[in-house]
Scaffold this active site. Structure first.
Site, PDB file in Angstrom:
ATOM      1  CE  LYS A 103      -3.846   1.925   2.763  1.00 14.03           C
ATOM      2  NZ  LYS A 103      -4.672   1.680   3.972  1.00 14.03           N
ATOM      3  CB  SER A 136      -7.793   3.594   3.039  1.00 13.19           C
ATOM      4  OG  SER A 136      -6.979   2.959   4.002  1.00 13.19           O
ATOM      5  CB  SER A 156      -8.257   0.846   5.820  1.00 11.32           C
ATOM      6  OG  SER A 156      -8.811   2.122   5.995  1.00 11.32           O
TER       7      SER A 156
END
Length: 530
Positions: free
Chosen positions: A76, A151, A175
Site C-alpha cells: 500500500k 482505504s 481499511s
C-alpha cells in the site's frame, strides 16, 4: 484458480519453478489486468526481476530462501520503503522518499517475498472508497463501475484481480476489511500491536493496524506468521506468543461458543446482506458450534472514532495544507480536527479504553463473534459512500456507514473478513470473524474451517485497455529516442496506468508509474526491460 502464496513458496523452495518465472508471470498478469482496475500505482518490473534473479542464485547456492520464497507482493502506498516514493495518494507528497523501510515490509522481503509495486488508496487513507487526485480511481474486479473500497482498495483489487496473491494493507477504521468484503478477498486485521506499524507516516496511533490481504486464509496465516512480533520503533508492539491450544478442526468448531449479531443493535444493513449472513450463522450451527445472538449494549462509537481520527488528521497532515496540493475532501477532514480541544481528545482516548474493556468483558463469555463485514455491497464510483443502506439515506461527511469496522479498531481485537457467498447478487460481500484480543490464531483457524467448507471463487475480471492517442505514442517514441524515462502531457484523464506494456518501434516500454501532478497535467514514467 490463481496461484496462492503458499503454493508459490512451496514450488520455488522445491525447485519446481524459479522466482524469476513467478515474477514474470505476475508482471504479465498486472499488464493484462491493471488497466481495468488501476490497483497498482507503481510497478517496479526491472527491480523485481533483478531481485528474483538474486533469490534464484541464493537458492542454487544452497541458502534457505525463506517461507515466502519468490512470492510477488504489493505494498500500500502509505507504507514506507527506503528511497521509494511514498505519496499516501496525495500530490502534496510527490517526491517524498522515506529514509527507512516499514518493519512489516522488511519482514516480508526478509522471508523471500519480492515487492513488485505499490497500490492505490484514498488520499491519506481517509476514506472507505479508493480514489485520489494523484492516481485516480481504483475499480472493483467484480464490476469496474464500482469502488474497490478503501482505504486499502488497491491492495484488495490487486489480489482480487489475481495480479498478486498477497498485498499489505492498513486498517484504522476498516481499511483492510472494507475492501476485502467488496473485492471478495481475505482481509486480516491482527490484534492491535501484533504487527509493527513503524517506521512510517504519523497518525491514528491508537487505531491503526497493519495486515495482509490475500486470496486464501492459508496465505493470510503464512503472512501473519512472518509479520507479527515486537519492534523497538513501535512502542505498542507485542511479543510473539505460542498459538492457541484450540485448532480449526471440525471437532474444535463444534466446541466453540460463538456470538453473532447482524446489526450490533444500531447498524442499518441491506436486506441481501442480512439474508446471506443468516445463512452463514446457520452453517456454524450445523457444524455443531453453540451460536447465540448477542452483542454488548454499547452505543455507536463513531463519535469517539471521529474525535480521535480528526484530531490525528490535523496533527499529522495540517502542515501539508500549505502546499496547496491537498485534495478538497481531505482538506475538510483535516480542518475538522480544529473543532476539538485537547480535553475532547483525552476524553475520547478514555472512552476508547472503556469501549475496549466492555468488549473484553463481553468476549469472556464467547470464543468468537460473527458479523457481516460490511452493511452493503460495493457502490458505484462518484461518491465516497453509498447513497443509502437498508432503506436509510447515508448522511454526513464522516464515513457514517462502516459500522462493523470501527468497534474493533477501537478495541484492538483481531478480525478477519472472508468471502460470504450470496445467492442474490454477483457482487462480493464478507463475513467478519472477530476474536478475543491475542486470539489471532483461533480467528485464523476458524476462518480456515469456513474456507474449507464454503465454496467461493474469485470474480471474473473483464479486462480492457483504452486506446492510446497517436500523439501520446509519438511523445513516448521521442522520449525513448532521446534516452528519456518519462513523458508529460495534458489531458483530463490518462489512458495509461502502471504496469502496462506498450510496443513501440520494436521496443517494449514498461510503464512504471502514471500520475496527475496537477489538474489536467499527467506524467508517465517508463523503462525498457532488458
Amino acid at each position: 484458480m490463481h496461484s496462492t502464496a503458499v503454493s508459490i513458496a512451496r514450488s520455488v523452495r522445491s525447485g519446481e519453478q524459479t522466482a524469476t518465472e513467478v515474477v514474470i508471470d505476475a508482471l504479465e498478469r498486472i499488464a493484462a489486468a491493471n488497466s481495468a482496475v488501476n490497483a497498482f500505482v507503481e510497478v517496479r518490473a526491472a527491480e523485481a526481476l533483478q531481485e528474483s534473479r538474486t533469490l534464484d542464485a541464493r537458492i542454487r547456492s544452497g541458502e534457505d530462501p525463506g517461507p515466502l520464497a519468490g512470492v510477488p507482493v504489493a505494498v500500500k502506498d502509505s507504507l514506507w520503503e527506503r528511497g521509494k516514493e511514498a505519496t499516501a495518494g496525495s500530490r502534496s507528497l510527490l517526491g517524498f522518499r522515506p529514509p527507512a523501510t516499514s518493519e512489516a515490509v522488511k519482514r516480508l522481503t526478509a522471508a523471500g517475498a519480492i515487492v513488485v509495486g505499490r497500490t492505490n488508496l484514498p488520499e491519506f487513507c481517509y476514506r472507505g472508497d479508493c480514489s485520489n487526485d494523484l492516481y485516480g480511481v481504483t475499480s472493483n474486479p467484480a464490476d469496474s463501475s464500482r469502488t474497490a473500497g478503501g482505504s486499502s482498495g488497491g491492495s484488495a483489487a490487486a489480489v482480487g484481480a489475481g495480479m498478486v496473491p498477497l498485498a499489505l494493507g492498513s486498517d484504522g477504521g476498516g481499511s483492510i476489511r472494507i475492501p476485502a468484503s467488496f473485492c471478495g478477498t481475505v482481509g486480516f486485521k491482527p490484534t492491535f500491536g501484533r504487527v509493527p506499524r513503524m517506521p512510517g507516516f504519523h497518525g491514528w496511533y491508537t487505531l491503526n493496524h497493519v495486515g495482509p490481504l490475500t486470496s486464501t486464509v492459508a496465505d493470510a496465516a503464512l503472512a501473519y506468521d512472518v509479520l507479527h512480533g515486537p519492534d523497538g520503533r513501535d512502542a505498542a508492539t507485542l511479543p510473539r506468543t505460542e498459538p492457541s491450544d484450540k485448532s480449526g478442526s471440525s471437532q474444535a468448531v463444534s466446541q466453540l461458543k460463538i456470538a453473532y449479531s447482524e446489526d450490533l443493535g444500531y447498524v442499518k444493513v441491506d436486506d441481501e446482506v442480512r439474508r446471506a449472513f443468516r445463512r452463514a450463522v446457520d452453517k456454524f450451527a450445523e457444524w455443531g458450534a453453540s451460536v447465540v445472538e448477542a452483542s454488548p449494549p454499547l452505543a455507536n462509537p463513531l463519535e469517539v472514532w471521529n474525535t480521535l481520527s480528526f484530531v490525528d488528521n490535523l496533527a499529522s497532515e495540517e502542515h501539508l495544507l500549505n502546499t496547496g496540493l491537498v485534495g478538497d475532501d481531505s482538506r475538510v477532514l483535516i480542518e475538522a480536527g480544529r473543532a476539538f480541544t485537547g480535553a475532547d481528545y483525552a476524553r475520547a482516548r478514555n472512552e476508547q479504553n472503556e469501549i475496549a474493556a466492555a468488549w473484553d468483558a463481553f468476549m469472556s463469555d464467547f470464543d468468537l463473534l460473527l458479523t457481516p463485514t460490511m452493511e452493503c455491497v460495493s457502490f458505484p464510483h462518484g461518491t465516497t459512500a453509498p447513497r443509502n443502506i437498508g432503506g436509510h439515506e447515508v448522511v454526513g461527511f464522516d464515513d457514517d456507514w462502516c459500522h462493523f469496522s470501527y468497534p474493533f479498531d477501537l478495541s484492538g481485537q483481531p478480525a478477519i473478513s472472508v468471502p460470504l457467498p450470496s445467492i442474490e447478487t454477483s457482487l462480493p460481500m464478507g463475513l467478519q470473524i472477530v476474536g478475543r484480543r491475542f486470539d489471532d490464531e483461533l480467528v485464523l483457524d476458524v476462518a480456515t474451517e469456513w474456507e474449507k467448507r464454503v465454496d467461493w471463487s474469485p470474480s471474473e475480471l473483464n479486462t480492457h485497455e483504452p486506446p492510446i492517442p497517436p500523439e501520446l505514442l509519438k511523445s513516448l517514441g521521442d522520449a525513448i529516442a532521446a534516452d528519456g524515462s518519462e513523458v508529460a502531457f495534458q489531458a483530463t484523464e490518462s489512458p495509461i496506468v502502471a504496469g502496462q506494456r506498450i510496443e513501440l518501434d520494436g521496443a517494449t516500454v514498461h510503464v512504471r508509474r502514471s500520475y496527475s501532478s496537477a489538474p489536467g497535467a499527467h506524467v508517465v514514467e517508463f523503462e525498457q526491460l532488458q
